[in-house]
Design an enzyme around this catalytic site. Structure first.
Site, PDB file in Angstrom:
ATOM      1  N   GLU A 454       0.809  -1.219   0.000  1.00 53.50           N
ATOM      2  CA  GLU A 454       0.000   0.000   0.000  1.00 53.50           C
ATOM      3  C   GLU A 454       0.840   1.266   0.000  1.00 53.50           C
ATOM      4  O   GLU A 454       0.507   2.251  -0.663  1.00 53.50           O
ATOM      5  CB  GLU A 454      -0.951   0.013   1.205  1.00 53.50           C
ATOM      6  N   HIS A 524      -9.961  -4.638   9.863  1.00 52.13           N
ATOM      7  CA  HIS A 524     -10.582  -4.498   8.545  1.00 52.13           C
ATOM      8  C   HIS A 524     -11.927  -3.765   8.605  1.00 52.13           C
ATOM      9  O   HIS A 524     -12.687  -3.821   7.646  1.00 52.13           O
ATOM     10  CB  HIS A 524     -10.839  -5.874   7.913  1.00 52.13           C
TER      11      HIS A 524
END
Length: 731
Positions: A454, A524
Site C-alpha cells: 500500500e 478491517h
C-alpha cells in the site's frame, strides 16, 4: 546426498571506475560543466552554513558539501524533461537539475555567471530562508524544494518518503512512451525503509524507467552503515528485485556520469529500473556548520582522508593536468561563485543594524498561511449538476455496486487519463466486491493490479497525480490499510499542494469501503472519516445512494485535490434508483441533502447510516430533519443547509457508526457548537460506536458499532434532554 546448484541473480551488479583514458576521451565542455556546477553548489552550501551559524536559517540546514560529485555527475546526462526528486539533503541535486534547465548547456568555467544563474541562486536561498520569493514561497525551506518546470519534483523531509512518488512519475513517462526517466535520490539510511524496498519491487515488476540513486555517505545521522545492515554495499539490494545495479565512487564525478549514461541506456529502451550507489561523504554533521567529529562519531583523520578526495579538486586536477584550464582559471571560478552567493545573501539581508537580519518585507504575509491547502475548485466551473428529485433522465432500481462499476467505466471510456490501481482489482470479476467489474478487459494497461504494498502504490499514485498527465484512482481493499500507507496518504499526498507553495495539483481519488458487520475484525472494519477529516488536504465524500455515487464520483474525478470516496459494504448489497443512460452529471462538493424534513431536531449523518436514521425517526414519530452530509471534509461541509436547520430546530444529533476513538462526530460537534452556540437549546448529542474496534465475534461486533437501537436511543435522548417527550416531537 543433496544436490546443490549455485544460483545467479537475474540482473547484473557491477562496480564502475573511471580510467585515465576516460578522462582523456571526455569532452572538455562536459568536464567544464561538471566543474562549474560543483563550484556553484559548493559556494551555495557554504553560504547556507554561514547563515545557519549566524542564526538566520530557521529550521535545519542539511548541507551536501562533499557530495557535489554525485549530483553533478548523475544529473548532467539527463534531459530537461527527465524528472528527479530527493531527500532532506537535496540542495545539490535541486541546483544541478535547475542549472541544467536554465543553461547554458556547457558553461565556460572562465566566463562570468549569467543573470539567470544568479537569479536561481537567490531564489533557492530565499526558499531556504523561508521567504516569499522562494520556489515554494517560503513554505518548503531547506527540505522541500520543488521547481516543476525544471523537472525537480520536490525534495522530501520524510526519509525514503519521496521514492514512491518518483515511481509515479516514471509510470507516467513509460505510459507516454517519451523515453524520459525519473531519478530518485536517497541515502544509506533510507535504503532499509519499507517504502523504498516496496517501490523497488513495484518498479521492477512494472519495468518503470526509474533510477534509484543511493548516496551512501556512510552515516544516518551518527549511525554507521555497517551498524545498520549486514551488507554495506547497498547496491546489492538490486539483486533481490532483478534490477541492474552499479556501484561507483561518488567522489569521481566522471565515473558517476559514465554510470548514469549506462543506466539511462537501460531505462530509455524499456529495460526497467536501475540502481546506482555512489560512495560519497558529507563533510559536516547531519545538520549545521560543524563536522561530525565535533559530535564524536567520526574521527578527524577519517574526515581528512575523505577531504583529500574532494570531487571539485578531482575535476580541476584532471582538467589542469590536460591543459584545459589553469590554476588561476579555477581560482577565478571559485571567486565568482563565492561572490554570487555574497550578492544573493546581501539582497535578502538587512545589515544596517548591529546584527544582520532577514529583510522584513521579504517574509510571506501571514494571510498566506492557509492558501493552497486545497484548490479553489475552479475546475468545476460549468459542469452540469443534478439532484435525484429533479433529474430528468431515466432512473431504475439498480444494485449499488453495479453503479460503482458503471460510472468508473463511463469515466475511463471518456477520459483516457483515468487509471485505476489496487490489489486484485483486475481479478475476481472486479476485485473483492465487484467494484471494478469489466474494467481490466475494456481498458488494458489502465487497470493495474498491484502487489500488497500500500505504501508503494499509494505513493506511486501520488506521483502520477503530481505529474498531471493522469488521474489515478486508488482502491484500498479496507480502510484500515491506510495505516500501512500513512506516510504517503497523510505526509505526502495530503500536504503536497500546500507544502510546495499552493500552486501544484494532486488529482487523486482514493476509494475504500467501510466493512463493519462483515466479521473481518479489528483490522478491517474501521470508518476512516474522522482520521481523514483531521488530516489537512483531503476532500471526503460519502455517497448513500447509487444516484449520489455517480454525481460525487464524477466530481471527484474532475477535482485537482485528493478525494477520499467512502463506500459501505451494506450499501453494496442494497438497491436504489440510479441513472440508466446518463452517467455524466456532477453533485457539487459542499452540498448536503435534506433527506427528511422536520422541525424538532437536526440529525446529521452520512453513508450507510442515512437510511436507518430515517427509518428510526419514522418508527419513533420524531419530527426530525435528517441531513445526508455527503461532503465530510472541513472545506466541504454545507454550513448553509446545516445552519438553516439548526436555526429552525435548536437541537442537533450526529449519527455515525464507527468507534468513538476515530470518530468524525467529535470534530463536527465542536465546529457546530462554535458556529451556532446561540441557536442551540442544548449541547450537541452524538450516536457512535464503542471505544473498542469491532471484533470477529458477531455479538461483539454488533456491540462495537452503532446500529438501529443506538440511533433510536440517540433520538430519545436528544428529545428528552430538550424537555420534549417523543409524543410531542411529532406534533
Amino acid at each position: 546426498m543433496t544436490v546443490q546448484d549455485t544460483l545467479s541473480p537475474s540482473a547484473p551488479w557491477r562496480e564502475l571506475r573511471s580510467t585515465a583514458a576516460d578522462w582523456d576521451a571526455a569532452d572538455p565542455a562536459l568536464l567544464g560543466t561538471l566543474l562549474v556546477h560543483q563550484h556553484l553548489i559548493r559556494a551555495f552550501e557554504e553560504k547556507v552554513l554561514e547563515l545557519a551559524g549566524r542564526g538566520l536559517v530557521h529550521g535545519p540546514a542539511h548541507s551536501s558539501v562533499g557530495q557535489e560529485g554525485g549530483a553533478a555527475g548523475s544529473i548532467l546526462p539527463l534531459r530537461a524533461s527527465d524528472q528527479i526528486n530527493g531527500s532532506h539533503r537535496g540542495h545539490h541535486q535541486f541546483l544541478a537539475k535547475a542549472l541544467g534547465y536554465i543553461g547554458p548547456q556547457h558553461p565556460d568555467p572562465r566566463a562570468d555567471l549569467s543573470a539567470d544563474v544568479k537569479g536561481l541562486l537567490r531564489k533557492t536561498l530565499a526558499e531556504i530562508l523561508g521567504l516569499a520569493e522562494g520556489f515554494c514561497k517560503g513554505r518548503g525551506g531547506s527540505m522541500h524544494l520543488r521547481w516543476e518546470e525544471a523537472g525537480a519534483l520536490g525534495t522530501n523531509a520524510i526519509v525514503g518518503g519521496g521514492v514512491p512518488l518518483a515511481a509515479g512519475a516514471a509510470w507516467a513517462h513509460r505510459r507516454a512512451e517519451t523515453g524520459d526517466v525519473a531519478v530518485t535520490y536517497f541515502g544509506d539510511g533510507a535504503v532499509n525503509i519499507g517504502s523504498v524496498l516496496e517501490t523497488m519491487n513495484l518498479a521492477a515488476a512494472w519495468r518503470l524507467p526509474l533510477c534509484f540513486f543511493i548516496e551512501n555517505n556512510r552515516y544516518a545521522v551518527a549511525t554507521t552503515v555497517e551498524e545498520s545492515t549486514a551488507e554495506p554495499r547497498l547496491s546489492a539490494r538490486g539483486l533481490a528485485f532483478g534490477i541492474p545495479s552499479w556501484k561507483v565512487d561518488g567522489m569521481d564525478p566522471l565515473a558517476v556520469y559514465l554510470a548514469m549514461e549506462e543506466a539511462l541506456a537501460v531505462m530509455r529502451t524499456g529495460g526497467g529500473p536501475t540502481i546506482i550507489e555512489a560512495d560519497v561523504y558529507r563533510y559536516f554533521h547531519q545538520n549545521g556548520p560543524l563536522p561530525g567529529s565535533a559530535f564524536g562519531y567520526r574521527t578527524k583523520d577519517e574526515e581528512k582522508a575523505w577531504r583529500a578526495r574532494d570531487p571539485l579538486d578531482r575535476v580541476a586536477r584532471e582538467m589542469t593536468s590536460r591543459g584545459l584550464l589553469t590554476h588561476d582559471d579555477v581560482a577565478g571560478l571559485r571567486a565568482r561563485c563565492v561572490a554570487a552567493m555574497d550578492e544573493a545573501a546581501a539582497a535578502l539581508l538587512d545589515t544596517s543594524g548591529p546584527a544582520p537580519r532577514i529583510r522584513p518585507e521579504l517574509w510571506p504575509s501571514p494571510d498566506f498561511r492557509d492558501y493552497g491547502i486545497r484548490g479553489d475548485l475552479s475546475e468545476m466551473a460549468g459542469v452540469r449538476t443534478a439532484e435525484q428529485d429533479s433529474f430528468t433522465g431515466t432512473l431504475a432500481e439498480r444494485p449499488f455496486i453495479d453503479t460503482v462499476a458503471d460510472v468508473m467505466h463511463r469515466r475511463m471510456e471518456t477520459d483516457d487519463r483515468v487509471v485505476v490501481l489496487g490489489e486484485d482489482i483486475h481479478r475476481l470479476k472486479g476485485g473483492t466486491n465487484g467494484a471494478t467489474r469489466g474494467l481490466a478487459a475494456a481498458f488494458p494497461g489502465r487497470v493495474l493490479g498491484t502487489p500488497i504494498s500500500e505504501n508503494a502504490f499509494a505513493g506511486l499514485a501520488g506521483g502520477m497525480a503530481m505529474d498531471g498527465r493522469y488521474i489515478p484512482v486508488v482502491e484500498f481493499m479496507y480502510p484500515d490499510f491506510m495505516w500501512v500507507a500513512a506516510d504517503q496518504v497523510f505526509n505526502q499526498i495530503a500536504k503536497a499542494r500546500h507544502m510546495f507553495g499552493g500552486e501544484g495539483i494532486m488529482p487523486l481519488v482514493l476509494r475504500t469501503k467501510i466493512a463493519m458487520g462483515t466479521g473481518y475484525g479489528s483490522q478491517h472494519s474501521m470508518d476512516p472519516a474522522g482520521i481523514f477529516a483531521t488530516s489537512v488536504g483531503w476532500r471526503i465524500v460519502a455517497p448513500s445512494t447509487p444516484f449520489d455515487y455517480v454525481g460525487l464520483m464524477n466530481s471527484a474525478l474532475r477535482c485537482k485535490d485528493p478525494v477520499l470516496v467512502l463506500e459501505h459494504v451494506d450499501l453494496y448489497a442494497s438497491k436504489g434508483l440510479a441513472p440508466v443512460d446518463d452517467l455524466d452529471y456532477c453533485i457539487p462538493f459542499g452540498k448536503a441533502r435534506v433527506v427528511r424534513a422536520g422541525t424538532a431536531a437536526t440529525v446529521l449523518t452520512y453513508s450507510a447510516m442515512v437510511a436507518p436514521t430515517v427509518a428510526a425517526a419514522g418508527r419513533l414519530g420524531v419530527d426530525a430533519e435528517v441531513i445526508d452530509l455527503r461532503s465530510l471534509d472541513r472545506a466541504g461541509l454545507d454550513w448553509d443547509t446545516i445552519g438553516a436547520s439548526i436555526r429552525k430546530t435548536g437541537n442537533v444529533l450526529i449519527v455515525e457508526q464507527g468507534s468513538i476513538g476515530t470518530s468524525y462526530g467529535g470534530m463536527l460537534a465542536d465546529e457546530i457548537q462554535r458556529r451556532f452556540f446561540d441557536w442551540l437549546d442544548q449541547p450537541v448529542q452524538r450516536v457512535h460506536g464503542a471505544e473498542a474496534s469491532p471484533s470477529v465475534s458477531k455479538v461483539l461486533e454488533a456491540a462495537a458499532a452503532a446500529g438501529p437501537r443506538e440511533i433510536e436511543d440517540g433520538l430519545r435522548r436528544v428529545m428528552a434532554d430538550q424537555g420534549l417527550p417523543l409524543a410531542l416531537a411529532a406534533e
